[in-house]
Design a protein around this motif. Structure first.
Motif, PDB file in Angstrom:
ATOM      1  N   GLY A 170     153.888 119.625  23.170  1.00  0.00           N
ATOM      2  CA  GLY A 170     152.756 120.187  23.599  1.00  0.00           C
ATOM      3  C   GLY A 170     152.497 121.706  23.884  1.00  0.00           C
ATOM      4  N   GLY A 171     151.448 121.978  24.730  1.00  0.00           N
ATOM      5  CA  GLY A 171     151.370 123.404  24.938  1.00  0.00           C
ATOM      6  C   GLY A 171     151.215 124.324  23.798  1.00  0.00           C
ATOM      7  N   ALA A 172     151.137 125.837  24.388  1.00  0.00           N
ATOM      8  CA  ALA A 172     150.924 126.781  23.305  1.00  0.00           C
ATOM      9  C   ALA A 172     152.222 127.108  22.824  1.00  0.00           C
ATOM     10  CB  ALA A 172     150.220 128.041  24.162  1.00  0.00           C
ATOM     11  N   ARG A 173     152.299 126.879  21.420  1.00  0.00           N
ATOM     12  CA  ARG A 173     153.356 126.832  20.734  1.00  0.00           C
ATOM     13  C   ARG A 173     154.120 128.330  20.596  1.00  0.00           C
ATOM     14  NH1 ARG A 173     155.211 122.627  21.821  1.00  0.00           N
ATOM     15  NH2 ARG A 173     157.018 123.068  20.246  1.00  0.00           N
ATOM     16  N   VAL A 174     155.583 128.433  21.000  1.00  0.00           N
ATOM     17  CA  VAL A 174     156.016 129.831  20.684  1.00  0.00           C
ATOM     18  C   VAL A 174     156.556 129.810  19.341  1.00  0.00           C
ATOM     19  CG1 VAL A 174     157.933 131.238  21.658  1.00  0.00           C
ATOM     20  CG2 VAL A 174     156.856 129.838  23.133  1.00  0.00           C
ATOM     21  N   ARG A 175     156.129 130.435  18.459  1.00  0.00           N
ATOM     22  CA  ARG A 175     156.155 130.269  16.926  1.00  0.00           C
ATOM     23  C   ARG A 175     157.678 131.014  16.719  1.00  0.00           C
ATOM     24  NH1 ARG A 175     150.985 130.543  13.237  1.00  0.00           N
ATOM     25  NH2 ARG A 175     152.576 131.653  11.939  1.00  0.00           N
ATOM     26  N   ASP A 176     157.981 132.151  17.380  1.00  0.00           N
ATOM     27  CA  ASP A 176     158.972 132.973  17.089  1.00  0.00           C
ATOM     28  C   ASP A 176     159.509 133.839  17.969  1.00  0.00           C
ATOM     29  OD1 ASP A 176     161.082 133.732  15.373  1.00  0.00           O
ATOM     30  OD2 ASP A 176     160.069 134.664  13.877  1.00  0.00           O
ATOM     31  N   ILE A 177     160.851 134.066  18.277  1.00  0.00           N
ATOM     32  CA  ILE A 177     161.431 135.051  19.070  1.00  0.00           C
ATOM     33  C   ILE A 177     162.125 136.077  18.382  1.00  0.00           C
ATOM     34  CG2 ILE A 177     162.545 135.435  21.468  1.00  0.00           C
ATOM     35  CD1 ILE A 177     161.613 132.301  21.961  1.00  0.00           C
ATOM     36  N   SER A 178     162.154 137.395  18.919  1.00  0.00           N
ATOM     37  CA  SER A 178     163.260 138.333  18.365  1.00  0.00           C
ATOM     38  C   SER A 178     163.784 139.170  19.645  1.00  0.00           C
ATOM     39  CB  SER A 178     162.406 138.854  16.992  1.00  0.00           C
ATOM     40  OG  SER A 178     163.620 139.978  16.607  1.00  0.00           O
ATOM     41  N   ALA A 179     164.897 139.612  19.444  1.00  0.00           N
ATOM     42  CA  ALA A 179     165.336 140.558  20.599  1.00  0.00           C
ATOM     43  C   ALA A 179     166.379 141.353  20.034  1.00  0.00           C
ATOM     44  CB  ALA A 179     166.171 139.665  21.724  1.00  0.00           C
ATOM     45  N   HIS A 180     166.495 142.565  20.643  1.00  0.00           N
ATOM     46  CA  HIS A 180     167.312 143.894  20.169  1.00  0.00           C
ATOM     47  C   HIS A 180     167.888 144.244  21.225  1.00  0.00           C
ATOM     48  CE1 HIS A 180     165.140 143.174  16.065  1.00  0.00           C
ATOM     49  NE2 HIS A 180     164.166 143.017  16.671  1.00  0.00           N
ATOM     50  N   THR A 181     168.909 145.081  21.214  1.00  0.00           N
ATOM     51  CA  THR A 181     169.426 145.929  22.217  1.00  0.00           C
ATOM     52  C   THR A 181     170.174 147.149  21.499  1.00  0.00           C
ATOM     53  OG1 THR A 181     169.896 143.936  23.620  1.00  0.00           O
ATOM     54  CG2 THR A 181     170.937 146.181  24.164  1.00  0.00           C
ATOM     55  N   PHE A 182     169.938 148.215  22.065  1.00  0.00           N
ATOM     56  CA  PHE A 182     170.229 149.543  21.425  1.00  0.00           C
ATOM     57  C   PHE A 182     171.128 150.030  22.552  1.00  0.00           C
ATOM     58  CE2 PHE A 182     166.368 148.422  19.577  1.00  0.00           C
ATOM     59  CZ  PHE A 182     166.646 148.747  18.204  1.00  0.00           C
ATOM     60  N   GLY A 183     172.656 149.604  22.753  1.00  0.00           N
ATOM     61  CA  GLY A 183     173.300 149.942  23.899  1.00  0.00           C
ATOM     62  C   GLY A 183     173.887 151.390  23.846  1.00  0.00           C
ATOM     63  N   GLU A 184     173.715 152.197  22.795  1.00  0.00           N
ATOM     64  CA  GLU A 184     174.190 153.326  22.770  1.00  0.00           C
ATOM     65  C   GLU A 184     173.085 154.439  23.589  1.00  0.00           C
ATOM     66  OE1 GLU A 184     171.326 152.976  19.307  1.00  0.00           O
ATOM     67  OE2 GLU A 184     172.925 151.959  20.474  1.00  0.00           O
ATOM     68  N   LEU A 185     171.945 153.678  23.994  1.00  0.00           N
ATOM     69  CA  LEU A 185     170.962 154.460  24.898  1.00  0.00           C
ATOM     70  C   LEU A 185     170.843 153.907  26.039  1.00  0.00           C
ATOM     71  CD1 LEU A 185     168.249 154.588  21.999  1.00  0.00           C
ATOM     72  CD2 LEU A 185     169.815 156.237  22.694  1.00  0.00           C
ATOM     73  N   SER A 186     171.806 153.235  26.632  1.00  0.00           N
ATOM     74  CA  SER A 186     171.761 152.400  28.104  1.00  0.00           C
ATOM     75  C   SER A 186     171.821 153.358  29.296  1.00  0.00           C
ATOM     76  CB  SER A 186     172.881 151.511  28.156  1.00  0.00           C
ATOM     77  OG  SER A 186     174.228 152.389  28.144  1.00  0.00           O
ATOM     78  N   SER A 187     171.950 154.628  28.835  1.00  0.00           N
ATOM     79  CA  SER A 187     172.168 155.627  29.767  1.00  0.00           C
ATOM     80  C   SER A 187     170.702 156.289  30.352  1.00  0.00           C
ATOM     81  CB  SER A 187     172.883 156.779  29.671  1.00  0.00           C
ATOM     82  OG  SER A 187     172.709 157.327  28.603  1.00  0.00           O
ATOM     83  N   LEU A 188     169.720 155.908  29.316  1.00  0.00           N
ATOM     84  CA  LEU A 188     168.285 156.370  29.660  1.00  0.00           C
ATOM     85  C   LEU A 188     167.700 155.751  30.879  1.00  0.00           C
ATOM     86  CD1 LEU A 188     166.853 156.622  25.828  1.00  0.00           C
ATOM     87  CD2 LEU A 188     167.922 158.194  27.156  1.00  0.00           C
TER      88      LEU A 188
END
Length: 324
Positions: A170-188
């Motif tokens: 039920g409910g509003a369907r979460v059709r897709d999820i995507s995640a990215h991390t750019f650790g070389e920029l973590s100091s920003l």
């Protein structure tokens, strides 16, 4: 298809309204400057003694009411935050106790302002294993870690919490999820002191290392360069065209920057939803607060595709596609 659905949403912000002039009192700028640079007009700041878990629990209660379930129905509580009550235990443990969700596992996710989307992905895995319902809460109290003299940060942030109840049916369907991390920029984006690399000692306090810091120009360049490309890639991989998206709910970072990004995305039918003019940047809370307010206003119609886009420290970027 992820197989999870949003059964209810909720939000909570503190009572105290903080104007631009008050927020910027020690930063050497005024209301006109803040509005011109960010489109933010006011924000909410937590009261003394009010912690992230208090806001999170209030938003969680609202989401449970919206979903028509009780805390006893929860199998897991996930709190996305980068301003926990304490370094440990997890803020979610306090929320579990406040809600009386005695059968729910509870843990935190820290992907800074992308945290709610990362938490959605984590909740899917738990629900597939345990069943039941998940309460995913984005909550932050940034007012406690802001340098009042730093105009680059102190005028941007507010405090708040937003929540979603998730289920496998039920409910509003979460059709897709995507995640990215750019650790070389973590100091920003970082809070330099308070962890194992740099404890909060007298030298750290004297240097102001307990405060939130951000390289605003570099962050804006990252968002304007990377977010449009990553968004288009996500939609393509999800089998969705730009004209299919009806609503865009981004992290509420900066209204001027979001206007530029939204134009670059070229989503011809989409409405961009903003709450930052009233609440500022509420960190991991900004997407669920904005989604909850749009849902409560009746903005979404059955079958509408809603694109959630988070971005922030890490540098982390997360997307979710929801069919209402």
């Amino acid at each position: 298809m992820t197989g999870i659905g949003i059964l209810g949403t909720g939000a909570h912000v503190p009572d105290r309204v903080v104007s631009n002039d008050e927020a910027a009192a020690e930063a050497g700028v005024d209301d006109a400057w803040v509005v011109r640079k960010t489109a933010i007009r006011e924000r909410r700041w937590a009261a003394p003694g009010q912690a992230t878990s208090d806001l999170a629990a209030a938003a969680g209660r609202a989401a449970l009411r919206s979903a028509g379930i009780t805390a006893a129905d929860l199998s897991v509580i996930i709190v996305a935050t980068s301003t926990p009550d304490r370094p440990q235990p997890p803020t979610a443990a306090y929320v579990q106790h406040l809600l009386g969700a005695v059968d729910a596992a509870a843990f935190d996710v820290n992907a800074v302002c992308s945290g709610e989307v990362f938490a959605l992905a984590a909740a899917e895995g738990v629900l597939r294993r345990r069943g039941g319902c998940a309460l995913v809460i984005g909550a932050d109290v940034y007012s406690r870690i802001l340098n009042p003299a730093d105009r680059r940060t102190v005028v941007l942030f507010g405090d708040g919490a937003g929540a979603m109840v998730l289920g496998l049916k039920g409910g509003a369907r979460v059709r897709d999820i995507s995640a990215h991390t750019f650790g070389e920029l973590s100091s920003l984006i970082e809070v330099p002191a308070g962890g194992s690399r740099q404890p909060v000692d007298r030298a750290a306090l004297d240097a102001g290392l307990q405060f939130f810091t951000m390289d605003g120009r570099a962050v804006r360049a990252f968002v304007e360069d990377r977010l449009p490309l990553l968004t288009k890639q996500f939609l393509h991989e999800s089998g969705v065209g730009p004209g299919d998206v009806a609503h865009f709910v981004p992290h509420q970072a900066n209204g001027v920057m979001l206007d530029a990004v939204f134009a670059e995305l070229a989503l011809p039918r989409a409405t961009m939803h903003l709450t930052l003019t009233r609440y500022g940047n509420t960190g991991a809370a900004s997407i669920p607060i904005t989604l909850a307010e749009a849902a409560r206003s009746g903005a979404f119609r059955p079958g509408d595709l809603i694109l959630l886009a988070g971005f922030g420290g890490g540098m982390a970027v997360g997307f979710a596609l929801v069919e209402w």
